[in-house]
Design an enzyme around this catalytic site. Structure first.
Site, short mmCIF file in Angstrom:
data_model
loop_
_atom_site.label_atom_id
_atom_site.label_comp_id
_atom_site.label_asym_id
_atom_site.label_seq_id
_atom_site.Cartn_x
_atom_site.Cartn_y
_atom_site.Cartn_z
N LYS A 139 0.91 -0.94 0.16
CA LYS A 139 -0.43 -0.28 0.06
C LYS A 139 0.79 1.01 0.18
CE LYS A 139 -3.79 -2.68 2.56
NZ LYS A 139 -4.44 -2.39 3.66
N LYS A 198 -7.62 -9.78 -7.52
CA LYS A 198 -8.60 -9.96 -6.29
C LYS A 198 -9.46 -9.45 -6.81
CE LYS A 198 -8.76 -8.34 -1.95
NZ LYS A 198 -7.82 -8.95 -0.04
N LYS A 244 -14.00 -3.42 -5.04
CA LYS A 244 -14.57 -2.52 -5.65
C LYS A 244 -13.80 -1.48 -6.60
CE LYS A 244 -18.47 0.33 -5.08
NZ LYS A 244 -19.53 1.68 -4.28
#
Ligand code: TRP
Length: 332
Positions: free
Chosen positions: A111, A194, A197
């Site tokens: 991240k 993966k 959204k």
């Protein structure tokens, strides 16, 4: 009865990846154990996010959870920020968490790499996650493989806290265990990443029948199957993995056979899947629509969940504060 805790971020949409990978199991677990399920809004703000939609996404996630069958009679369902003890314990656990372990977390590194400026909250994400679970002294944590490193760190934090602060016959944190689901992981409709959204590669549990079909039609299948006449391999086809979540064993066998023999094209296979998915999700959509029509009811149910969670959280915090030597405020 074992105590179970798990959390899900308020992405706003519960999709079939969350459902098959996690939430479906939560629905079963709530009948077998003492369960808490949490919409982790405080985790969601550790990366750049849209503040103006967070509260709506939080409600929408809760609606999804209730609609798939999490039952406030059987499980405590609540919003993380409604129980401030999560952040209090987070701070206290920060003091026993080795910085090096945080820097080594692969999720943090991934991240952090994608951001220009990394907040301290992103580094401390796993400590908050440890606080979530330890606050309720939960011993089972249903998660996906991607969370195993966080679970290992959580156990280490519990061990360190216990070693430092448990006094004779006193309070200690149990070491939580991951409860891994055996379900094969569903990828996004692109067949690459993966399902998520933010990547726009999902099918939402509340998508309409038309949307489900529109999204399935172009979805990635066995990449080696180029033309209609090529036989396919269901074992490496993401659409077949989704069949395993929504179609009966007989249908799965028929689909696999017709794929391997090129009896069916991918669209034939997808049509069968779409029909099964639409049928399975119809009652979920209906329940969600009823809940969405009454958002104040959803909020009241979440509030009641938080009140129950908070009773447990306060018991733990009384012990933790005492063991750590903090002066209690005394009676007024
Ligand atoms: N980090 C988890 C995820 O992204 C969500 C989460 C937050 C969680 N707190 C938790 C999962 C506690 C299990 C237990 O999926």
């Amino acid at each position: 009865m074992a105590r179970v805790f798990s959390g899900i971020q308020p992405s706003g949409e519960l999709h079939i990846g969350n459902y098959l990978g996690a939430v479906q199991h939560w629905v079963k677990l709530q009948r077998q154990h003492d369960c808490l399920f949490c919409v982790v809004d405080l985790h969601a703000i550790t990366q750049p996010y849209e503040a103006s939609s967070l509260s709506q996404r939080t409600i929408d996630m809760a609606v999804g959870l209730y609609a798939v069958g999490l039952d406030p009679q059987h499980a405590i369902v609540f919003v993380q920020s409604h129980v401030p003890e999560h952040t209090e314990l987070n701070w206290l656990l920060n003091t026993v968490t080795p910085l090096g372990e945080l820097e080594r977390q692969t999720q943090f590194k991934d991240k952090a790499q994608r951001q220009a400026s990394v907040a301290a909250g992103l580094l401390n994400y796993p400590v908050l996650q440890a606080a979530d679970v330890l606050l309720y002294r939960a011993t089972l944590v249903p998660v996906g493989e991607d969370q195993l490193q966080h679970l290992e760190l959580m156990r280490e934090i519990a061990r360190r806290w216990n070693a430092r602060f448990t006094n004779n016959g006193g309070f200690a944190f149990p070491e939580p265990q991951a409860l891994l689901s055996t379900a094969k992981r569903v990828l996004g409709l692109d067949g690459q990443a993966k399902m998520s959204k933010s990547l726009g590669n999902t099918i939402g549990l509340l998508d309409s029948p038309e949307t489900i079909w529109e999204k399935l039609k172009p979805a990635a299948t066995d990449p080696a199957r180029v033309t209609r006449k090529d036989p396919g391999n269901p074992d490496i086809c993401n659409i077949f993995t989704i069949h395993q979540g929504f179609s009966s064993p007989e249908t799965q066998a028929r689909v696999a056979h017709n794929c391997r023999t090129a009896g069916w094209g991918c669209l034939d296979c997808k049509r069968v899947l779409a029909d099964n998915m639409i049928a399975a999700l119809a009652p979920v959509r209906e329940r969600a629509q009823a809940l969405q029509a009454e958002p104040s009811g959803v909020r009241a149910t979440l509030r009641a969940g938080a009140a129950k969670a908070r009773v447990l959280a306060r018991e733990t915090m009384t012990q933790v504060r005492r063991c750590m030597g903090l002066l209690d405020a005394g009676e007024a």
